[in-house]
Design a protein around this motif. Structure first.
Motif, PDB file in Angstrom:
ATOM      1  N   VAL A  25      -4.505   0.769  -5.068  1.00 52.02           N
ATOM      2  CA  VAL A  25      -5.203  -0.617  -4.712  1.00 52.02           C
ATOM      3  C   VAL A  25      -6.762  -0.180  -4.721  1.00 52.02           C
ATOM      4  O   VAL A  25      -7.272   0.394  -3.731  1.00 52.02           O
ATOM      5  CB  VAL A  25      -4.535  -1.021  -3.640  1.00 52.02           C
ATOM      6  CG1 VAL A  25      -5.509  -2.290  -3.329  1.00 52.02           C
ATOM      7  CG2 VAL A  25      -3.193  -1.298  -3.561  1.00 52.02           C
ATOM      8  N   LYS A  27      -9.325  -2.620  -4.898  1.00 52.47           N
ATOM      9  CA  LYS A  27     -10.155  -3.741  -4.374  1.00 52.47           C
ATOM     10  C   LYS A  27     -11.144  -2.881  -3.622  1.00 52.47           C
ATOM     11  O   LYS A  27     -11.126  -2.429  -2.536  1.00 52.47           O
ATOM     12  CB  LYS A  27      -9.556  -4.662  -3.586  1.00 52.47           C
ATOM     13  CG  LYS A  27      -8.626  -4.245  -2.443  1.00 52.47           C
ATOM     14  CD  LYS A  27      -7.571  -5.119  -1.920  1.00 52.47           C
ATOM     15  CE  LYS A  27      -7.315  -4.476  -0.367  1.00 52.47           C
ATOM     16  NZ  LYS A  27      -6.095  -5.102   0.195  1.00 52.47           N
ATOM     17  N   ILE A  69      -2.675  -8.470  -6.997  1.00 53.00           N
ATOM     18  CA  ILE A  69      -1.933  -8.402  -5.807  1.00 53.00           C
ATOM     19  C   ILE A  69      -2.659  -9.563  -4.575  1.00 53.00           C
ATOM     20  O   ILE A  69      -2.069  -9.355  -3.576  1.00 53.00           O
ATOM     21  CB  ILE A  69      -1.786  -6.879  -5.191  1.00 53.00           C
ATOM     22  CG1 ILE A  69      -3.244  -6.533  -4.694  1.00 53.00           C
ATOM     23  CG2 ILE A  69      -1.179  -6.094  -6.321  1.00 53.00           C
ATOM     24  CD1 ILE A  69      -3.284  -5.190  -3.974  1.00 53.00           C
ATOM     25  N   MET A 151       7.681  -9.266  -3.997  1.00 48.20           N
ATOM     26  CA  MET A 151       6.780  -8.395  -3.351  1.00 48.20           C
ATOM     27  C   MET A 151       6.620  -8.834  -1.919  1.00 48.20           C
ATOM     28  O   MET A 151       6.991 -10.001  -1.428  1.00 48.20           O
ATOM     29  CB  MET A 151       5.656  -8.644  -4.153  1.00 48.20           C
ATOM     30  CG  MET A 151       4.156  -8.028  -3.606  1.00 48.20           C
ATOM     31  SD  MET A 151       3.454  -8.847  -2.336  1.00 48.20           S
ATOM     32  CE  MET A 151       1.880  -8.743  -2.962  1.00 48.20           C
ATOM     33  N   MET A 153       4.546  -7.872   2.303  1.00 47.92           N
ATOM     34  CA  MET A 153       3.852  -7.241   3.287  1.00 47.92           C
ATOM     35  C   MET A 153       4.335  -7.195   4.725  1.00 47.92           C
ATOM     36  O   MET A 153       4.487  -8.203   5.127  1.00 47.92           O
ATOM     37  CB  MET A 153       2.462  -7.897   3.377  1.00 47.92           C
ATOM     38  CG  MET A 153       1.255  -7.225   2.019  1.00 47.92           C
ATOM     39  SD  MET A 153      -0.126  -8.193   2.172  1.00 47.92           S
ATOM     40  CE  MET A 153      -1.222  -7.240   2.930  1.00 47.92           C
ATOM     41  N   MET A 198       2.506   0.178   1.827  1.00 49.69           N
ATOM     42  CA  MET A 198       1.219   0.234   1.976  1.00 49.69           C
ATOM     43  C   MET A 198       0.598   1.727   2.698  1.00 49.69           C
ATOM     44  O   MET A 198       1.544   2.365   2.954  1.00 49.69           O
ATOM     45  CB  MET A 198       0.292  -1.014   2.400  1.00 49.69           C
ATOM     46  CG  MET A 198       0.569  -2.284   1.801  1.00 49.69           C
ATOM     47  SD  MET A 198       0.108  -3.714   2.762  1.00 49.69           S
ATOM     48  CE  MET A 198      -1.460  -3.595   3.306  1.00 49.69           C
ATOM     49  N   THR A 199      -0.594   1.685   2.546  1.00 49.10           N
ATOM     50  CA  THR A 199      -0.829   2.894   3.168  1.00 49.10           C
ATOM     51  C   THR A 199      -0.137   3.603   4.605  1.00 49.10           C
ATOM     52  O   THR A 199       0.192   4.529   4.877  1.00 49.10           O
ATOM     53  CB  THR A 199      -2.689   3.115   3.496  1.00 49.10           C
ATOM     54  OG1 THR A 199      -3.172   3.260   2.384  1.00 49.10           O
ATOM     55  CG2 THR A 199      -2.840   4.495   4.221  1.00 49.10           C
ATOM     56  N   ARG A 214       1.845   0.077  -3.044  1.00 49.93           N
ATOM     57  CA  ARG A 214       0.645  -0.335  -3.152  1.00 49.93           C
ATOM     58  C   ARG A 214      -0.239   0.373  -2.180  1.00 49.93           C
ATOM     59  O   ARG A 214      -0.189  -0.093  -1.007  1.00 49.93           O
ATOM     60  CB  ARG A 214       0.385  -1.717  -3.319  1.00 49.93           C
ATOM     61  CG  ARG A 214       1.521  -2.457  -4.110  1.00 49.93           C
ATOM     62  CD  ARG A 214       1.321  -4.030  -3.772  1.00 49.93           C
ATOM     63  NE  ARG A 214       1.312  -4.326  -2.240  1.00 49.93           N
ATOM     64  CZ  ARG A 214       2.443  -4.806  -1.633  1.00 49.93           C
ATOM     65  NH1 ARG A 214       3.482  -4.773  -2.168  1.00 49.93           N
ATOM     66  NH2 ARG A 214       2.254  -5.121  -0.251  1.00 49.93           N
ATOM     67  N   ILE A 215      -0.982   1.363  -2.698  1.00 48.58           N
ATOM     68  CA  ILE A 215      -1.634   2.042  -1.779  1.00 48.58           C
ATOM     69  C   ILE A 215      -3.263   2.249  -2.101  1.00 48.58           C
ATOM     70  O   ILE A 215      -3.584   2.496  -3.259  1.00 48.58           O
ATOM     71  CB  ILE A 215      -1.167   3.640  -1.814  1.00 48.58           C
ATOM     72  CG1 ILE A 215       0.384   3.601  -1.405  1.00 48.58           C
ATOM     73  CG2 ILE A 215      -1.872   4.630  -0.746  1.00 48.58           C
ATOM     74  CD1 ILE A 215       1.054   5.003  -1.189  1.00 48.58           C
ATOM     75  N   GLY A 216      -4.047   1.889  -1.128  1.00 52.85           N
ATOM     76  CA  GLY A 216      -5.295   1.828  -1.273  1.00 52.85           C
ATOM     77  C   GLY A 216      -6.351   2.741  -0.245  1.00 52.85           C
ATOM     78  O   GLY A 216      -6.637   3.799  -0.966  1.00 52.85           O
ATOM     79  N   THR A 217      -6.364   2.500   0.797  1.00 53.90           N
ATOM     80  CA  THR A 217      -7.072   3.372   1.922  1.00 53.90           C
ATOM     81  C   THR A 217      -6.752   4.865   1.913  1.00 53.90           C
ATOM     82  O   THR A 217      -7.829   5.351   1.800  1.00 53.90           O
ATOM     83  CB  THR A 217      -6.828   2.702   3.307  1.00 53.90           C
ATOM     84  OG1 THR A 217      -7.071   1.449   3.500  1.00 53.90           O
ATOM     85  CG2 THR A 217      -7.666   3.451   4.287  1.00 53.90           C
ATOM     86  N   ARG A 223     -12.249   0.484   3.307  1.00 54.54           N
ATOM     87  CA  ARG A 223     -13.027  -0.557   2.260  1.00 54.54           C
ATOM     88  C   ARG A 223     -14.247  -0.933   3.274  1.00 54.54           C
ATOM     89  O   ARG A 223     -14.181  -1.306   4.477  1.00 54.54           O
ATOM     90  CB  ARG A 223     -12.193  -1.684   2.149  1.00 54.54           C
ATOM     91  CG  ARG A 223     -10.961  -1.298   0.884  1.00 54.54           C
ATOM     92  CD  ARG A 223     -10.319  -2.482   0.706  1.00 54.54           C
ATOM     93  NE  ARG A 223      -9.320  -2.747   1.944  1.00 54.54           N
ATOM     94  CZ  ARG A 223      -7.861  -2.045   1.820  1.00 54.54           C
ATOM     95  NH1 ARG A 223      -7.590  -1.223   1.006  1.00 54.54           N
ATOM     96  NH2 ARG A 223      -7.271  -2.584   2.764  1.00 54.54           N
TER      97      ARG A 223
HETATM   98  C1  LIG Z   1      -5.121  -4.278   0.224  1.00 53.48           C
HETATM   99  C2  LIG Z   1      -3.752  -4.478  -0.100  1.00 53.48           C
HETATM  100  C3  LIG Z   1      -2.861  -3.357  -0.317  1.00 53.48           C
HETATM  101  C4  LIG Z   1      -3.401  -1.739  -0.067  1.00 53.48           C
HETATM  102  O1  LIG Z   1      -3.460  -1.832   1.437  1.00 53.48           O
HETATM  103  P1  LIG Z   1      -3.765  -0.162   2.378  1.00 53.48           P
HETATM  104  O2  LIG Z   1      -3.519  -0.379   3.761  1.00 53.48           O
HETATM  105  O3  LIG Z   1      -5.569   0.135   1.960  1.00 53.48           O
HETATM  106  O4  LIG Z   1      -3.174   0.984   1.441  1.00 53.48           O
HETATM  107  C5  LIG Z   1      -1.638  -3.436  -0.592  1.00 53.48           C
HETATM  108  N1  LIG Z   1      -1.053  -4.789  -0.965  1.00 53.48           N
HETATM  109  C6  LIG Z   1      -1.849  -5.743  -0.799  1.00 53.48           C
HETATM  110  C7  LIG Z   1      -1.093  -6.961  -1.258  1.00 53.48           C
HETATM  111  C8  LIG Z   1      -2.918  -5.659  -0.530  1.00 53.48           C
HETATM  112  O5  LIG Z   1      -3.949  -6.607  -0.476  1.00 53.48           O
END
Ligand SMILES: *Cc1c(COP(=O)(O)O)cnc(C)c1O
Length: 225
Positions: A25, A27, A69, A151, A153, A198-199, A214-217, A223
């Motif tokens: 991820v 963004k 996403i 999907m 969260m 996620m993270t 879905r992994i961002g941080t 961010r």
């Molecule tokens: C930002 C986001 C993520 C990633 O989140 P992290 O905690 O940074 O891994 C995953 N899914 C969705 C829908 C998001 O908006």
């Protein structure tokens, strides 16, 4: 910090089972950061803002698979749908209808996931389980979308029990639909992809059978909103 993106990707690849797809991820992180992950072999990226996705897709390699996403407004479809391999965050019938219409007008079939509201926070988007059953039963009304799965969260908490309970809602609903596919004639035979984790909760997600995390941080760092 040098090569921290590449090393995070490498660690995750080692850790995740081979059947789990990693969406990195990106963004709020610049194209250069995406390129670093790309150079480390990552090809699937997640973005949550239409303008940002369009701008990155225009300058980054064409073999990147972009997953959208975030919340998607119908007036932004033309930024997202030409470049996205999948829209994971279809959260209303209105949006599903608009994506289907865009697909028909542009001779495309768009792969989507239905976003389910599984968290306790009411601010989060998504269908209820009843709404998903209703939409899924009408899937054949939307020939230009391919509803691949669900999907969600989880609640933002450190309480694993709560997270597991949230994730279990996705697993249970997917299994319910799969056990009665004749009630959902418009769904593809292989319906059932689940995107969750996620993270801070992806390990639980993998353990509970997520197909996509879905992994961002963890990959790109914090961010700066
Ligand atoms: C930002 C986001 C993520 C990633 O989140 P992290 O905690 O940074 O891994 C995953 N899914 C969705 C829908 C998001 O908006």
């Amino acid at each position: 910090m040098e090569n921290s993106i590449a090393s995070a990707i490498a660690k995750l690849k080692e850790e995740l089972p081979s059947n789990v797809k990693l969406v990195a991820v990106s963004k709020f992180h610049p194209a250069e950061a995406v390129m670093e992950a790309y150079s480390a072999g990552q090809r699937v990226f997640g973005e949550s803002r239409p303008q940002e996705l369009a701008a990155k897709a225009a300058v980054l390699p064409a073999d990147i698979s972009w997953h959208f996403i975030g919340h998607l407004q119908t007036n932004k479809l033309k930024l997202v749908l030409p470049v996205a391999a999948m829209v994971e965050s279809v959260d209303s019938l209105h949006l599903l209808e608009a994506v289907d219409r865009w697909g028909r007008e542009n001779d495309r079939i768009i792969s989507v996931l239905l976003e389910m509201h599984i968290a306790s926070e009411t601010t989060k988007q998504g269908f209820s389980s009843d709404e998903i059953l209703e939409v899924a039963s009408r899937a054949s009304c939307f020939p230009n979308v391919r509803i691949c799965g669900l999907m969600g969260m989880a609640t933002f908490t450190d309480d694993e029990t709560v997270i597991r309970k949230d994730f279990a809602k996705l697993v249970t609903l997917r299994d319910e639909i799969r056990s009665e596919m004749d009630k959902f004639p418009g769904l593809p035979d292989d319906f059932g992809i689940l995107s969750f984790g996620m993270t801070h909760d992806y390990r639980i997600a993998v353990e509970m059978g997520a197909d996509i995390v879905r992994i961002g941080t963890l990959i790109f760092g914090e961010r700066n909103y």
